[in-house]
Design a protein around this motif. Structure first.
Motif, PDB file in Angstrom:
ATOM      1  N   HIS A 156      -6.123  63.255  68.355  1.00  0.00           N
ATOM      2  CA  HIS A 156      -5.019  62.363  68.717  1.00  0.00           C
ATOM      3  C   HIS A 156      -4.766  62.521  70.208  1.00  0.00           C
ATOM      4  O   HIS A 156      -4.501  63.631  70.682  1.00  0.00           O
ATOM      5  CB  HIS A 156      -3.742  62.738  67.955  1.00  0.00           C
ATOM      6  CG  HIS A 156      -3.791  62.445  66.505  1.00  0.00           C
ATOM      7  ND1 HIS A 156      -3.436  61.228  65.984  1.00  0.00           N
ATOM      8  CD2 HIS A 156      -4.152  63.213  65.446  1.00  0.00           C
ATOM      9  CE1 HIS A 156      -3.555  61.259  64.679  1.00  0.00           C
ATOM     10  NE2 HIS A 156      -3.999  62.456  64.321  1.00  0.00           N
ATOM     11  N   TYR A 157      -4.833  61.424  70.943  1.00  0.00           N
ATOM     12  CA  TYR A 157      -4.621  61.456  72.387  1.00  0.00           C
ATOM     13  C   TYR A 157      -3.228  60.931  72.718  1.00  0.00           C
ATOM     14  O   TYR A 157      -2.792  59.920  72.167  1.00  0.00           O
ATOM     15  CB  TYR A 157      -5.653  60.584  73.110  1.00  0.00           C
ATOM     16  CG  TYR A 157      -7.000  61.239  73.276  1.00  0.00           C
ATOM     17  CD1 TYR A 157      -7.428  61.661  74.529  1.00  0.00           C
ATOM     18  CD2 TYR A 157      -7.847  61.428  72.197  1.00  0.00           C
ATOM     19  CE1 TYR A 157      -8.667  62.247  74.688  1.00  0.00           C
ATOM     20  CE2 TYR A 157      -9.082  62.022  72.351  1.00  0.00           C
ATOM     21  CZ  TYR A 157      -9.486  62.427  73.601  1.00  0.00           C
ATOM     22  OH  TYR A 157     -10.711  63.015  73.770  1.00  0.00           O
TER      23      TYR A 157
ATOM     24  N   GLY B 190      -3.850  57.078  70.184  1.00  0.00           N
ATOM     25  CA  GLY B 190      -4.457  57.064  68.862  1.00  0.00           C
ATOM     26  C   GLY B 190      -5.534  58.119  68.715  1.00  0.00           C
ATOM     27  O   GLY B 190      -5.706  59.002  69.545  1.00  0.00           O
ATOM     28  N   VAL B 191      -6.283  58.005  67.620  1.00  0.00           N
ATOM     29  CA  VAL B 191      -7.373  58.941  67.337  1.00  0.00           C
ATOM     30  C   VAL B 191      -8.630  58.412  68.000  1.00  0.00           C
ATOM     31  O   VAL B 191      -9.030  57.271  67.771  1.00  0.00           O
ATOM     32  CB  VAL B 191      -7.581  59.092  65.816  1.00  0.00           C
ATOM     33  CG1 VAL B 191      -8.746  60.032  65.528  1.00  0.00           C
ATOM     34  CG2 VAL B 191      -6.320  59.608  65.156  1.00  0.00           C
TER      35      VAL B 191
ATOM     36  N   GLN C 259      -7.256  66.357  64.774  1.00  0.00           N
ATOM     37  CA  GLN C 259      -7.465  65.080  64.102  1.00  0.00           C
ATOM     38  C   GLN C 259      -6.832  65.011  62.728  1.00  0.00           C
ATOM     39  O   GLN C 259      -6.563  63.926  62.227  1.00  0.00           O
ATOM     40  CB  GLN C 259      -8.947  64.782  63.994  1.00  0.00           C
ATOM     41  CG  GLN C 259      -9.694  65.722  63.058  1.00  0.00           C
ATOM     42  CD  GLN C 259     -11.165  65.433  63.025  1.00  0.00           C
ATOM     43  OE1 GLN C 259     -11.639  64.505  63.642  1.00  0.00           O
ATOM     44  NE2 GLN C 259     -11.901  66.247  62.296  1.00  0.00           N
TER      45      GLN C 259
ATOM     46  N   LYS D 219     -12.922  64.489  66.608  1.00  0.00           N
ATOM     47  CA  LYS D 219     -11.929  63.507  67.007  1.00  0.00           C
ATOM     48  C   LYS D 219     -10.612  64.198  67.293  1.00  0.00           C
ATOM     49  O   LYS D 219     -10.422  65.350  66.936  1.00  0.00           O
ATOM     50  CB  LYS D 219     -11.725  62.467  65.899  1.00  0.00           C
ATOM     51  CG  LYS D 219     -12.945  61.642  65.619  1.00  0.00           C
ATOM     52  CD  LYS D 219     -12.666  60.612  64.571  1.00  0.00           C
ATOM     53  CE  LYS D 219     -13.929  59.782  64.347  1.00  0.00           C
ATOM     54  NZ  LYS D 219     -13.684  58.673  63.433  1.00  0.00           N
TER      55      LYS D 219
ATOM     56  N   TYR E 191       0.922  56.660  73.232  1.00  0.00           N
ATOM     57  CA  TYR E 191       0.107  57.275  72.196  1.00  0.00           C
ATOM     58  C   TYR E 191      -1.169  56.457  72.098  1.00  0.00           C
ATOM     59  O   TYR E 191      -1.134  55.280  71.766  1.00  0.00           O
ATOM     60  CB  TYR E 191       0.866  57.293  70.862  1.00  0.00           C
ATOM     61  CG  TYR E 191       0.019  57.767  69.706  1.00  0.00           C
ATOM     62  CD1 TYR E 191      -0.447  59.071  69.663  1.00  0.00           C
ATOM     63  CD2 TYR E 191      -0.326  56.909  68.687  1.00  0.00           C
ATOM     64  CE1 TYR E 191      -1.236  59.510  68.618  1.00  0.00           C
ATOM     65  CE2 TYR E 191      -1.113  57.330  67.639  1.00  0.00           C
ATOM     66  CZ  TYR E 191      -1.567  58.631  67.608  1.00  0.00           C
ATOM     67  OH  TYR E 191      -2.358  59.060  66.576  1.00  0.00           O
TER      68      TYR E 191
ATOM     69  N   ASN F  64      -0.137  60.342  62.076  1.00  0.00           N
ATOM     70  CA  ASN F  64       0.389  59.688  63.279  1.00  0.00           C
ATOM     71  C   ASN F  64       1.826  60.120  63.538  1.00  0.00           C
ATOM     72  O   ASN F  64       2.218  60.305  64.693  1.00  0.00           O
ATOM     73  CB  ASN F  64       0.320  58.171  63.133  1.00  0.00           C
ATOM     74  CG  ASN F  64      -1.096  57.663  63.219  1.00  0.00           C
ATOM     75  OD1 ASN F  64      -2.009  58.394  63.584  1.00  0.00           O
ATOM     76  ND2 ASN F  64      -1.287  56.413  62.871  1.00  0.00           N
TER      77      ASN F  64
ATOM     78  N   ALA G 179       1.804  63.550  65.099  1.00  0.00           N
ATOM     79  CA  ALA G 179       1.367  63.473  66.494  1.00  0.00           C
ATOM     80  C   ALA G 179       2.498  62.956  67.379  1.00  0.00           C
ATOM     81  O   ALA G 179       2.727  63.474  68.483  1.00  0.00           O
ATOM     82  CB  ALA G 179       0.135  62.586  66.618  1.00  0.00           C
ATOM     83  N   GLU G 180       3.228  61.934  66.911  1.00  0.00           N
ATOM     84  CA  GLU G 180       4.384  61.433  67.654  1.00  0.00           C
ATOM     85  C   GLU G 180       5.463  62.506  67.771  1.00  0.00           C
ATOM     86  O   GLU G 180       6.112  62.641  68.812  1.00  0.00           O
ATOM     87  CB  GLU G 180       4.960  60.186  66.971  1.00  0.00           C
ATOM     88  CG  GLU G 180       4.071  58.962  67.054  1.00  0.00           C
ATOM     89  CD  GLU G 180       4.112  58.293  68.411  1.00  0.00           C
ATOM     90  OE1 GLU G 180       5.038  58.555  69.204  1.00  0.00           O
ATOM     91  OE2 GLU G 180       3.199  57.497  68.678  1.00  0.00           O
TER      92      GLU G 180
END
Length: 117
Positions: free
Chosen positions: A59-60, A44-45, A12, A57, A42, A16, A19-20
């Motif tokens: 990032h999915y 999000g969280v 978490q 939490k 993506y 962003n 994560a990308e």
């Protein structure tokens, strides 16, 4: 080639953009081993049902791929070794669904639930 769907959960505290970048890294791993990513999302969280490595939490990310099993195994191996990836789930599917996944659809666009009786 076989069709797969992957869900990755990253820490978490990543931004962003990071994560990308992680999604892009695993996309290139698949491409280098002879596979291709058909679609990626993506999400999000999101809050998880239980803590994983002291995180509530994560990032999915969701990937739809068309890749040989060797490429998928290499991607999963690298994901297990990566510090930022908490979980990865891979499912082999017969065909990819058209359009966005259920997570990205609005409630009124989804098919209604069937009666349990």
């Amino acid at each position: 080639m076989p069709l797969y769907e992957h869900v990755l959960i990253a820490r978490q505290d990543l931004s962003n953009a990071q994560a990308e970048g992680l999604i892009e890294h695993f996309t290139t791993v698949l491409a280098d081993n002879g596979g291709k990513v058909v679609d990626r999302e993506y999400w999000g969280v999101k809050t998880m049902a239980y803590k994983i490595n002291k995180n509530r939490k994560g990032h999915y990310a969701f990937l739809r791929t068309d890749a040989p099993s060797a490429a998928v195994q290499e991607m999963e191996r690298l994901a297990r070794l990566h510090d930022d990836v908490m979980r990865i789930m891979t499912v082999k599917v017969d065909a990819h669904d058209e359009g966005p996944s259920v997570q990205m659809q609005k409630r009124d666009e989804r098919e209604p639930r069937r009666d349990r009786r």
